[in-house]
Design a protein around this motif. Structure first.
Motif: not given
Length: 230
Positions: A85-104
């Motif tokens: 289900d595209f509405a819920t399939r993405a792990d939100s905690d993982g997305i947040e971690e990756s955003i932080v890594q990209v920001q670095s």
């Protein structure tokens, strides 16, 4: 191409290519699920035009993690995919971690003397999902965002996380009409949602699957040329 090397960062390893001495622009490019930073490095000579300023391409390797939808097999991924289900399939905690890594990685480019208005954030598939998600949070806008064969996870809540000034970042989106991994309707809805938030979105569709094509690369080069001319 000058200066291809692999560099460790505080969080992520990267592959780098510089198209000339003293790069005037940086392009941070995020790969898709199960790939690595080498995946899009070969696109550089196909994309770059002779009249462009010198560019630094930075291709990070995503962390290795278990991916639920792939029977828990560990692979490079920017976040877990937990279902269909595209509405819920993405792990939100993982997305947040990756955003932080990209920001670095963005911060490292700024520390190298690159102004944010000379930095592009690009991504394919999962990497594009992170690029779009990260762009929404940027109160210090980048030059633009490139989102290929991807969509914006959590569209319903995305506008709530929209930072001041974020919509100053133009967005290039391209998708395959026959994409079996991310059906095009999800990309189209994401483009519409971004436009409703105020982003200037240039949208392209091509008769292809979950991939890139020569026409897409040419259109992207045209779009990038417009930014370099500003």
């Amino acid at each position: 191409m000058a200066g291809m090397d692999t560099h460790p960062t505080a969080l992520l390893d990267t592959v780098e290519q510089e198209t000339g001495a003293a790069p005037a622009w940086s392009v941070l490019w995020l790969h898709g699920l199960g790939a690595d930073g080498h995946d899009f490095a070969p696109i550089v000579p196909e994309l770059v035009r002779p009249d462009w300023p010198a560019l630094r391409f930075v291709f990070p390797h995503a962390p290795v993690r278990a991916v639920t939808i792939n029977n828990g097999v560990r692979m490079r991924a920017w976040y877990d995919i937990v279902g269909m289900d595209f509405a819920t399939r993405a792990d939100s905690d993982g997305i947040e971690e990756s955003i932080v890594q990209v920001q670095s990685l963005i911060d490292r480019e700024l520390a190298r003397g690159m102004a944010p208005e000379r930095l592009l954030l690009a991504g394919f598939s999962q990497g594009g999902a992170i690029a779009l998600s990260a762009a929404l949070r940027r109160s210090q806008p980048l030059a633009g965002v490139i989102a290929l064969s991807t969509y914006l996870p959590g569209m319903e809540l995305a506008a709530q996380k929209l930072a001041d000034q974020a919509t100053r970042q133009p967005v290039f989106m391209a998708h395959g009409s026959g994409d079996p991994v991310i059906p095009m309707v999800h990309a189209q809805r994401s483009a519409q949602a971004l436009q409703a938030m105020g982003f200037a979105v240039q949208w392209h569709a091509y008769p292809m699957g979950h991939q890139v094509c020569a026409e897409e690369i040419a259109a992207l080069a045209d779009w990038m040329s417009g930014l370099f001319a500003l």
